[in-house]
Write an enzyme that holds these catalytic residues in place. Structure first.
Site, PDB file in Angstrom:
ATOM      1  N   LYS A 198      16.715  -1.860  -5.531  1.00 46.02           N
ATOM      2  CA  LYS A 198      16.726  -0.889  -4.427  1.00 46.02           C
ATOM      3  C   LYS A 198      15.977   0.400  -4.758  1.00 46.02           C
ATOM      4  O   LYS A 198      15.130   0.847  -3.981  1.00 46.02           O
ATOM      5  CB  LYS A 198      18.171  -0.568  -4.043  1.00 46.02           C
ATOM      6  CG  LYS A 198      18.294   0.494  -2.964  1.00 46.02           C
ATOM      7  CD  LYS A 198      19.670   0.529  -2.338  1.00 46.02           C
ATOM      8  CE  LYS A 198      20.624   1.437  -3.063  1.00 46.02           C
ATOM      9  NZ  LYS A 198      21.899   1.593  -2.328  1.00 46.02           N
TER      10      LYS A 198
ATOM     11  N   ARG B 263      22.362  -5.088  -0.053  1.00 40.67           N
ATOM     12  CA  ARG B 263      22.061  -5.012   1.386  1.00 40.67           C
ATOM     13  C   ARG B 263      20.569  -4.836   1.691  1.00 40.67           C
ATOM     14  O   ARG B 263      20.151  -4.915   2.832  1.00 40.67           O
ATOM     15  CB  ARG B 263      22.877  -3.875   2.027  1.00 40.67           C
ATOM     16  CG  ARG B 263      24.351  -4.218   2.144  1.00 40.67           C
ATOM     17  CD  ARG B 263      25.191  -3.012   2.489  1.00 40.67           C
ATOM     18  NE  ARG B 263      25.453  -2.161   1.315  1.00 40.67           N
ATOM     19  CZ  ARG B 263      26.092  -1.000   1.365  1.00 40.67           C
ATOM     20  NH1 ARG B 263      26.516  -0.534   2.520  1.00 40.67           N
ATOM     21  NH2 ARG B 263      26.297  -0.294   0.268  1.00 40.67           N
TER      22      ARG B 263
ATOM     23  N   ASP C 250      20.310   6.702  -4.665  1.00 36.54           N
ATOM     24  CA  ASP C 250      19.759   6.187  -3.407  1.00 36.54           C
ATOM     25  C   ASP C 250      19.693   7.260  -2.321  1.00 36.54           C
ATOM     26  O   ASP C 250      19.731   6.961  -1.140  1.00 36.54           O
ATOM     27  CB  ASP C 250      20.565   4.964  -2.940  1.00 36.54           C
ATOM     28  CG  ASP C 250      22.050   5.273  -2.715  1.00 36.54           C
ATOM     29  OD1 ASP C 250      22.465   6.426  -2.917  1.00 36.54           O
ATOM     30  OD2 ASP C 250      22.792   4.341  -2.346  1.00 36.54           O
TER      31      ASP C 250
ATOM     32  N   GLN D 132      24.799   0.295 -17.772  1.00 37.09           N
ATOM     33  CA  GLN D 132      26.138  -0.019 -17.270  1.00 37.09           C
ATOM     34  C   GLN D 132      26.149  -1.497 -16.877  1.00 37.09           C
ATOM     35  O   GLN D 132      25.541  -1.885 -15.889  1.00 37.09           O
ATOM     36  CB  GLN D 132      26.471   0.839 -16.043  1.00 37.09           C
ATOM     37  CG  GLN D 132      27.892   0.619 -15.542  1.00 37.09           C
ATOM     38  CD  GLN D 132      28.054   0.968 -14.074  1.00 37.09           C
ATOM     39  OE1 GLN D 132      27.079   1.097 -13.337  1.00 37.09           O
ATOM     40  NE2 GLN D 132      29.289   1.135 -13.643  1.00 37.09           N
TER      41      GLN D 132
ATOM     42  N   ARG E 273     -15.949   2.690  -1.159  1.00 35.07           N
ATOM     43  CA  ARG E 273     -15.148   2.055  -2.204  1.00 35.07           C
ATOM     44  C   ARG E 273     -15.225   2.867  -3.492  1.00 35.07           C
ATOM     45  O   ARG E 273     -15.860   3.911  -3.555  1.00 35.07           O
ATOM     46  CB  ARG E 273     -15.613   0.620  -2.403  1.00 35.07           C
ATOM     47  CG  ARG E 273     -15.280  -0.266  -1.201  1.00 35.07           C
ATOM     48  CD  ARG E 273     -16.070  -1.553  -1.226  1.00 35.07           C
ATOM     49  NE  ARG E 273     -15.888  -2.230  -2.495  1.00 35.07           N
ATOM     50  CZ  ARG E 273     -16.764  -3.104  -3.008  1.00 35.07           C
ATOM     51  NH1 ARG E 273     -17.874  -3.410  -2.347  1.00 35.07           N
ATOM     52  NH2 ARG E 273     -16.534  -3.666  -4.172  1.00 35.07           N
TER      53      ARG E 273
ATOM     54  N   TYR F 260     -25.417  -1.682   3.044  1.00 31.66           N
ATOM     55  CA  TYR F 260     -24.583  -1.777   1.849  1.00 31.66           C
ATOM     56  C   TYR F 260     -25.317  -1.134   0.688  1.00 31.66           C
ATOM     57  O   TYR F 260     -26.430  -1.536   0.338  1.00 31.66           O
ATOM     58  CB  TYR F 260     -24.261  -3.241   1.498  1.00 31.66           C
ATOM     59  CG  TYR F 260     -23.611  -3.313   0.125  1.00 31.66           C
ATOM     60  CD1 TYR F 260     -22.402  -2.659  -0.111  1.00 31.66           C
ATOM     61  CD2 TYR F 260     -24.230  -3.964  -0.938  1.00 31.66           C
ATOM     62  CE1 TYR F 260     -21.823  -2.667  -1.369  1.00 31.66           C
ATOM     63  CE2 TYR F 260     -23.644  -3.975  -2.208  1.00 31.66           C
ATOM     64  CZ  TYR F 260     -22.445  -3.323  -2.408  1.00 31.66           C
ATOM     65  OH  TYR F 260     -21.874  -3.307  -3.656  1.00 31.66           O
TER      66      TYR F 260
ATOM     67  N   ASN G 273     -27.438  -5.986  -5.413  1.00 31.47           N
ATOM     68  CA  ASN G 273     -27.104  -5.503  -6.757  1.00 31.47           C
ATOM     69  C   ASN G 273     -26.536  -6.590  -7.649  1.00 31.47           C
ATOM     70  O   ASN G 273     -26.305  -6.368  -8.816  1.00 31.47           O
ATOM     71  CB  ASN G 273     -26.131  -4.322  -6.673  1.00 31.47           C
ATOM     72  CG  ASN G 273     -24.826  -4.713  -5.996  1.00 31.47           C
ATOM     73  OD1 ASN G 273     -24.809  -5.603  -5.145  1.00 31.47           O
ATOM     74  ND2 ASN G 273     -23.753  -4.053  -6.358  1.00 31.47           N
ATOM     75  N   TYR G 274     -26.310  -7.751  -7.099  1.00 25.06           N
ATOM     76  CA  TYR G 274     -25.598  -8.791  -7.853  1.00 25.06           C
ATOM     77  C   TYR G 274     -26.437 -10.062  -7.849  1.00 25.06           C
ATOM     78  O   TYR G 274     -26.808 -10.578  -6.790  1.00 25.06           O
ATOM     79  CB  TYR G 274     -24.248  -9.043  -7.171  1.00 25.06           C
ATOM     80  CG  TYR G 274     -23.349 -10.018  -7.881  1.00 25.06           C
ATOM     81  CD1 TYR G 274     -23.082  -9.883  -9.246  1.00 25.06           C
ATOM     82  CD2 TYR G 274     -22.748 -11.064  -7.185  1.00 25.06           C
ATOM     83  CE1 TYR G 274     -22.237 -10.772  -9.884  1.00 25.06           C
ATOM     84  CE2 TYR G 274     -21.902 -11.957  -7.827  1.00 25.06           C
ATOM     85  CZ  TYR G 274     -21.648 -11.810  -9.179  1.00 25.06           C
ATOM     86  OH  TYR G 274     -20.804 -12.686  -9.806  1.00 25.06           O
TER      87      TYR G 274
HETATM   88  C1  UD1 Z   1      29.246   6.188  -2.447  1.00 30.83           C
HETATM   89  C2  UD1 Z   1      30.542   7.014  -2.477  1.00 30.83           C
HETATM   90  C3  UD1 Z   1      30.863   7.491  -1.056  1.00 30.83           C
HETATM   91  C4  UD1 Z   1      29.709   8.277  -0.536  1.00 30.83           C
HETATM   92  C5  UD1 Z   1      28.421   7.438  -0.575  1.00 30.83           C
HETATM   93  C6  UD1 Z   1      27.224   8.250  -0.191  1.00 30.83           C
HETATM   94  C7  UD1 Z   1      31.857   6.101  -4.279  1.00 30.83           C
HETATM   95  C8  UD1 Z   1      33.023   5.270  -4.650  1.00 30.83           C
HETATM   96  N1  UD1 Z   1      31.615   6.220  -2.985  1.00 30.83           N
HETATM   97  O1  UD1 Z   1      29.497   5.015  -1.668  1.00 30.83           O
HETATM   98  O2  UD1 Z   1      32.040   8.291  -1.052  1.00 30.83           O
HETATM   99  O3  UD1 Z   1      29.990   8.689   0.783  1.00 30.83           O
HETATM  100  O4  UD1 Z   1      28.184   6.954  -1.913  1.00 30.83           O
HETATM  101  O5  UD1 Z   1      26.089   7.465  -0.211  1.00 30.83           O
HETATM  102  O6  UD1 Z   1      31.202   6.658  -5.146  1.00 30.83           O
HETATM  103  N2  UD1 Z   1      26.216   2.610  -8.702  1.00 30.83           N
HETATM  104  C9  UD1 Z   1      26.177   2.424 -10.062  1.00 30.83           C
HETATM  105  N3  UD1 Z   1      27.126   1.649 -10.661  1.00 30.83           N
HETATM  106  C10 UD1 Z   1      28.120   1.071  -9.953  1.00 30.83           C
HETATM  107  C11 UD1 Z   1      28.147   1.257  -8.562  1.00 30.83           C
HETATM  108  C12 UD1 Z   1      27.193   2.042  -7.956  1.00 30.83           C
HETATM  109  O7  UD1 Z   1      25.300   2.949 -10.752  1.00 30.83           O
HETATM  110  O8  UD1 Z   1      28.942   0.391 -10.571  1.00 30.83           O
HETATM  111  C13 UD1 Z   1      25.185   3.431  -8.072  1.00 30.83           C
HETATM  112  C14 UD1 Z   1      24.384   2.696  -7.026  1.00 30.83           C
HETATM  113  O9  UD1 Z   1      23.231   2.113  -7.604  1.00 30.83           O
HETATM  114  C15 UD1 Z   1      24.030   3.794  -6.039  1.00 30.83           C
HETATM  115  C16 UD1 Z   1      25.167   4.791  -6.191  1.00 30.83           C
HETATM  116  O10 UD1 Z   1      25.814   4.497  -7.400  1.00 30.83           O
HETATM  117  O11 UD1 Z   1      22.827   4.434  -6.361  1.00 30.83           O
HETATM  118  C17 UD1 Z   1      26.155   4.690  -5.051  1.00 30.83           C
HETATM  119  O12 UD1 Z   1      26.648   3.389  -4.993  1.00 30.83           O
HETATM  120  P1  UD1 Z   1      26.847   2.661  -3.602  1.00 30.83           P
HETATM  121  O13 UD1 Z   1      27.352   1.298  -3.872  1.00 30.83           O
HETATM  122  O14 UD1 Z   1      25.664   2.801  -2.753  1.00 30.83           O
HETATM  123  O15 UD1 Z   1      28.073   3.530  -3.053  1.00 30.83           O
HETATM  124  P2  UD1 Z   1      28.437   3.771  -1.554  1.00 30.83           P
HETATM  125  O16 UD1 Z   1      29.211   2.621  -1.063  1.00 30.83           O
HETATM  126  O17 UD1 Z   1      27.240   4.159  -0.813  1.00 30.83           O
HETATM  127 MG    MG Z   2      25.096   4.033  -1.164  1.00 28.96          MG
END
Ligand code: UD1
Ligand code: MG
Length: 454
Positions: free
Chosen positions: A23, A16, A103, A73, A332, A365, A385-386
Site C-alpha cells: 500500500k 483493501r 497511510d 514487525q 525525446r 525526425y 542515424n541508424y
Molecule cells: C487506525 C486507528 C484509528 C484511526 C485510523 C486513521 C488503531 C487501532 N486505529 O485505524 O483509530 O482512526 O487509523 O486512519 O490504530 N500498521 C502496522 N502494524 C500493524 C497494523 C497496522 O504497522 O500491526 C500500520 C498500517 O500499515 C497503517 C497504520 O498502521 O499504515 C494504520 O493501520 P490501519 O490498519 O490502516 O488502521 P485503521 O483501521 O485505519
Molecule cells: Mg488506515
C-alpha cells in the site's frame, strides 16, 4: 529537535488495495505514498524517522533506504504492537515520540510540528490529532466525558451505536511522552480482533488519572487516510488542489485546475498559462510567460521563458527561451532546443542540439544531430542515424537549408550555408556553400556566401 523522533507505521498489508504492490508504495502524484509522510515527519522532528515495516518489508525498505531507519514487525499484531517493535531503534535521550500512520500522505509538517509543540507544553502523556467530519470512514471515535475532557478512542468495530454517531475522529497521529509510552505499551490489552491497539493508550492514560490532549485539524483533507484505491484517488485530488493553489498564488494561470495533473516536484514561473489536459511530471521546470497545452505531456524537462508547447510530448529535454513546439511534436531524451527554435507539426527530436532560430516546420525526425544557428529543415527531413547496427551522428552548419524530404544518411556533415534539393538522399558530406541534389545526392554548384568570408 534532538529529543524528538518520529515513528511511521507501515507494516500493515493494505489488503483493501487489492494489489501486488504494498500500500505505502502506491504512487501518489509521482511519488510512493509513504514519501509524503516521511518528508513531513522528518521536517517536523528534524531527523530521520523510524519506519515500521512488515508486509513486503524488503520492498518498502529498498524504496526509502537512505531516508529512514527501519524496524521489523512480524507478524503485524496491531498499531500498538507496531510502536513496540520500533522501540529498539529509538536512540537514547528521546523525550517525545511522534507516531503517525504511514497511510496519511496529506498530513503536513506544519501540523505535525503543532502536535509536537502542543505535547511539549502539556502535562499529560499524550496529545493526539483529531478531526471533525460528517463521514467517519471507519475511523476511531473520540469519546469525551460530559465536561469535555477526552476519555478514550473507540474503534469502529467496538463502538456502540451511540458512539458511532460521534463525529470527532482519531486522525492517527500522536505525540507521546517517551518514558510514559514505553512503560504503558506493554499494558495495552489484546482487543477482540486479536490486535494491540495503539489507541487504547488513551483510555489507559485517563484511567491512571492523566489528561489526554486533543488537537483539532483545521483542514480536514489532511486526515485523508488511504485504505482503498478510492481513497487513493481522493488523496490525489486533494493533493492536486493543494499544488494548484500554491501555483496560482505564485502567479501561474491554470485555465481549468480540475483538468491538470501536476506533480509536486514541478516548478512553474510567473505569468505562465497552463491550458487543460496537461500532465507535468517529475523534475520539470517551466519559466515565465510560457503557454503550455492544451494537451501536453512533459516529464523531466527544462523549459525557458516565453515558450509555447501545444499538444506535444516532451521527455528529458531542454528548451531555451522563446521555443515554440507543436502541435504533435515529440522531444525525446537529450533533445536541446536553443533560443527561438520553431518546431511545428509531427516533429521528433532525440539526442540532438538545435541551434538558435532553427526552423523545423513539418514532419521531421532529427536524431543524434548537431544543428547550427538558423538552419531551415524542410518538411519530411530525416536523419537516417541508424544503419541497423549502430547510431551515427549528423552535423549541419549554420544557415544551411535542407530541402523538403531530404534523407541525411549518417555519419554526415552538411557545411555552413549549404543547401540540399528536395528529395535528396545525401550519403556524402556536403561542403559549405554548396548545393547538392538527387539520389544519391551530388554536388552541382557552389553557392555565394551571404557575407564575404576568408
Ligand atoms: C487506525 C486507528 C484509528 C484511526 C485510523 C486513521 C488503531 C487501532 N486505529 O485505524 O483509530 O482512526 O487509523 O486512519 O490504530 N500498521 C502496522 N502494524 C500493524 C497494523 C497496522 O504497522 O500491526 C500500520 C498500517 O500499515 C497503517 C497504520 O498502521 O499504515 C494504520 O493501520 P490501519 O490498519 O490502516 O488502521 P485503521 O483501521 O485505519
Ligand atoms: Mg488506515
Amino acid at each position: 529537535m534532538p529529543d524528538t523522533i518520529g515513528i511511521l507505521l507501515a507494516a500493515g498489508k493494505g489488503t483493501r488495495m487489492k494489489s501486488k504492490t504494498p500500500k505505502v508504495l502506491h504512487p501518489l502524484l509521482g511519488q510512493p505514498m509513504l514519501a509524503y509522510a516521511l518528508q513531513a515527519v522528518a521536517t517536523a522532528t528534524g531527523r530521520r524517522p523510524i519506519v515500521v515495516v512488515g508486509h513486503a518489508a524488503e520492498q518498502v525498505q529498498a524504496a526509502f533506504a537512505d531516508q529512514a531507519a527501519f524496524a521489523l514487525q512480524d507478524p503485524p499484531l496491531g498499531t500498538g504492537h507496531a510502536v513496540q517493535a520500533a522501540r529498539a531503534a529509538v536512540p537514547e535521550g528521546i523525550r517525545w515520540v511522534l507516531v503517525s500512520n504511514g497511510d496519511m500522505p496529506l498530513l503536513t509538517a506544519d501540523t505535525l510540528r503543532r502536535l509536537l509543540e502542543a505535547q511539549q507544553a502539556h502535562d499529560g502523556p499524550i496529545t493526539m490529532l483529531t478531526v471533525e467530519v460528517d463521514d467517519p470512514r471507519g475511523f476511531g471515535r473520540v469519546v469525551r466525558f460530559p465536561d469535555g475532557r477526552v476519555q478514550a478512542i473507540v474503534e469502529e468495530a467496538d463502538a456502540t451505536d451511540e458512539q458511532k454517531r460521534i463525529r470527532e475522529l482519531n486522525v492517527g497521529a500522536y505525540c507521546f511522552d517517551a518514558d510514559w509510552l514505553w512503560q504503558a505499551l506493554p499494558r495495552v490489552p489484546l482487543s477482540a480482533k486479536g490486535e494491540y491497539y495503539l489507541t487504547d493508550l488513551v483510555g489507559l492514560a485517563v484511567a491512571e488519572g492523566h489528561s489526554v490532549q486533543a488537537l483539532r485539524l483545521e483542514d480536514p483533507t489532511e486526515a485523508i487516510g488511504v485504505n482503498t484505491r478510492v481513497h487513493l484517488a481522493e488523496a490525489a485530488a486533494a493533493l492536486q488542489q493543494r499544488i494548484n493553489r500554491r501555483l496560482m498564488e505564485n502567479g501561474v494561470t491554470l485555465i481549468d485546475p480540475a483538468r491538470t495533473y501536476i506533480e509536486p516536484t514541478v516548478r512553474i514561473g510567473r505569468d505562465t498559462v497552463v491550458w487543460p489536459d496537461c500532465t507535468l511530471r517529475g523534475n520539470t521546470e517551466i519559466g515565465e510567460d510560457c503557454e503550455i497545452g492544451p494537451n501536453a505531456y512533459i516529464v523531466d524537462t527544462q523549459i525557458g521563458n516565453g515558450c509555447r508547447v501545444f499538444a506535444s510530448v516532451l521527455e528529458y529535454a531542454v528548451l531555451e527561451d522563446h521555443v515554440d513546439i507543436g502541435p504533435f511534436g515529440h522531444l525525446r531524451k537529450g533533445a536541446h532546443l536553443a533560443e527561438g527554435v520553431h518546431m511545428g507539426n509531427f516533429g521528433e527530436v532525440k539526442n540532438s542540439y538545435l541551434g538558435p532560430g532553427v526552423k523545423m516546420g513539418h514532419f521531421s525526425y532529427i536524431g543524434d544531430a548537431t544543428i547550427g544557428e538558423s538552419v531551415n529543415i524542410g518538411a519530411g527531413t530525416i536523419t537516417c542515424n541508424y544503419d541497423g547496427e549502430r547510431k551515427h551522428p549528423t552535423k549541419i552548419g549554420k544557415g544551411a537549408f535542407i530541402g523538403s524530404d531530404t534523407m541525411l544518411v549518417a555519419p554526415l556533415e552538411i557545411g555552413e550555408g549549404a543547401r540540399t534539393g528536395a528529395g535528396a538522399v545525401v550519403t556524402k558530406n556536403v561542403p559549405p556553400y554548396t548545393l547538392a541534389v538527387g539520389v544519391p545526392a551530388r554536388v552541382i554548384r557552389k553557392l555565394k556566401p551571404p557575407h564575404q568570408s576568408a
